[in-house]
Design an enzyme around this catalytic site. Sequence first.
Site, PDB file in Angstrom:
ATOM      1  N   CYS A 196       0.796  -1.229   0.000  1.00 23.31           N
ATOM      2  CA  CYS A 196       0.000   0.000   0.000  1.00 23.31           C
ATOM      3  C   CYS A 196       0.825   1.275   0.000  1.00 23.31           C
ATOM      4  O   CYS A 196       0.514   2.221  -0.735  1.00 23.31           O
ATOM      5  CB  CYS A 196      -0.979   0.006   1.172  1.00 23.31           C
ATOM      6  SG  CYS A 196      -0.208   0.069   2.810  1.00 23.31           S
ATOM      7  N   ASP A 216      -7.473   4.453  -3.356  1.00 19.33           N
ATOM      8  CA  ASP A 216      -6.665   3.398  -2.722  1.00 19.33           C
ATOM      9  C   ASP A 216      -6.474   2.264  -3.717  1.00 19.33           C
ATOM     10  O   ASP A 216      -7.415   1.525  -4.012  1.00 19.33           O
ATOM     11  CB  ASP A 216      -7.355   2.893  -1.457  1.00 19.33           C
ATOM     12  CG  ASP A 216      -6.579   1.777  -0.779  1.00 19.33           C
ATOM     13  OD1 ASP A 216      -5.401   1.567  -1.125  1.00 19.33           O
ATOM     14  OD2 ASP A 216      -7.151   1.121   0.110  1.00 19.33           O
ATOM     15  N   HIS A 230      -2.046   0.758   7.094  1.00 20.64           N
ATOM     16  CA  HIS A 230      -2.518   0.845   5.707  1.00 20.64           C
ATOM     17  C   HIS A 230      -2.644   2.304   5.311  1.00 20.64           C
ATOM     18  O   HIS A 230      -3.129   3.141   6.079  1.00 20.64           O
ATOM     19  CB  HIS A 230      -3.871   0.145   5.562  1.00 20.64           C
ATOM     20  CG  HIS A 230      -4.382   0.146   4.157  1.00 20.64           C
ATOM     21  ND1 HIS A 230      -3.711  -0.458   3.126  1.00 20.64           N
ATOM     22  CD2 HIS A 230      -5.482   0.716   3.601  1.00 20.64           C
ATOM     23  CE1 HIS A 230      -4.378  -0.289   1.993  1.00 20.64           C
ATOM     24  NE2 HIS A 230      -5.455   0.427   2.263  1.00 20.64           N
TER      25      HIS A 230
END
Length: 263
Positions: A63, A117, A102
């Site tokens: 991420c 995202d 995250h």
Amino acid sequence: MFDLDSYLARIGLCGRPDLAQVHRAHATSIPFENLDPQCGVPVSLELEDLERKLVGERRGGYCFEQNLLLKAALEALGAEVELFLARVRYRAQRGATRPRGHLVMRAQSQGESWLADVGFGLGSLLEPLPFTAGAAQEQSGWSFRVVQDSTELVLQSVEDGEWVDLYGFVPQPVPLIDVETSNWWVSTHPRSPFVTGLIVSAQDGEGRRTDVSDWGELVLTERTPQHTQVTSLAREELPQLLAARFGLGGFALDAEGKRLVQT
């Protein structure tokens, strides 16, 4: 200077695509992977290193890498981007508090704010969602929505006919130093699941998701919104599978046949 043209070529675009086009192309072109932590290689968040790895070497990333690369691209296209740290809730034990491990973003473009995202390894958004609690949205068969839970915004998806939490975050932007600290923990801490376990995944524009993981036994999981197929793997199959299914060549098993190493 960020090389926007090379990035767009990496994800199959050119010109001046809009936010949704870039998001979907990135999510379906660059695989999610934690191979560097598995190999004991430090994970750099410097933009030139992200470009070299994910664009030039056609690797993937997790991420922090994925979303910081997307951030640079969106800013080059005129968007304003802020960073947020989220706690993954997916399959968390009741009462457990996970670290803010995250990274997600708010992208502001043409007067609107979006949750962006492309780095959630168990099935990222294909397209951005409005940055607020709101109605469900279907993306290539997968359903997503943002809900409010006390002070947090929570991204949810449908699994086995029910809404489940993926992650939650306080909508308060964080500085890059906080992101770097979280990245250090995720990539080096002996209890981090990215150090103790493997996860590589990819998705396409038709809604198919493919991942290989050993957070349990080593398995290949192939999913669509309607069907899931899980296949057990032998460890020695892993290097060839990474190359053939995810385009991630250059890896082999160590002398003991357990851990991955770069060749």
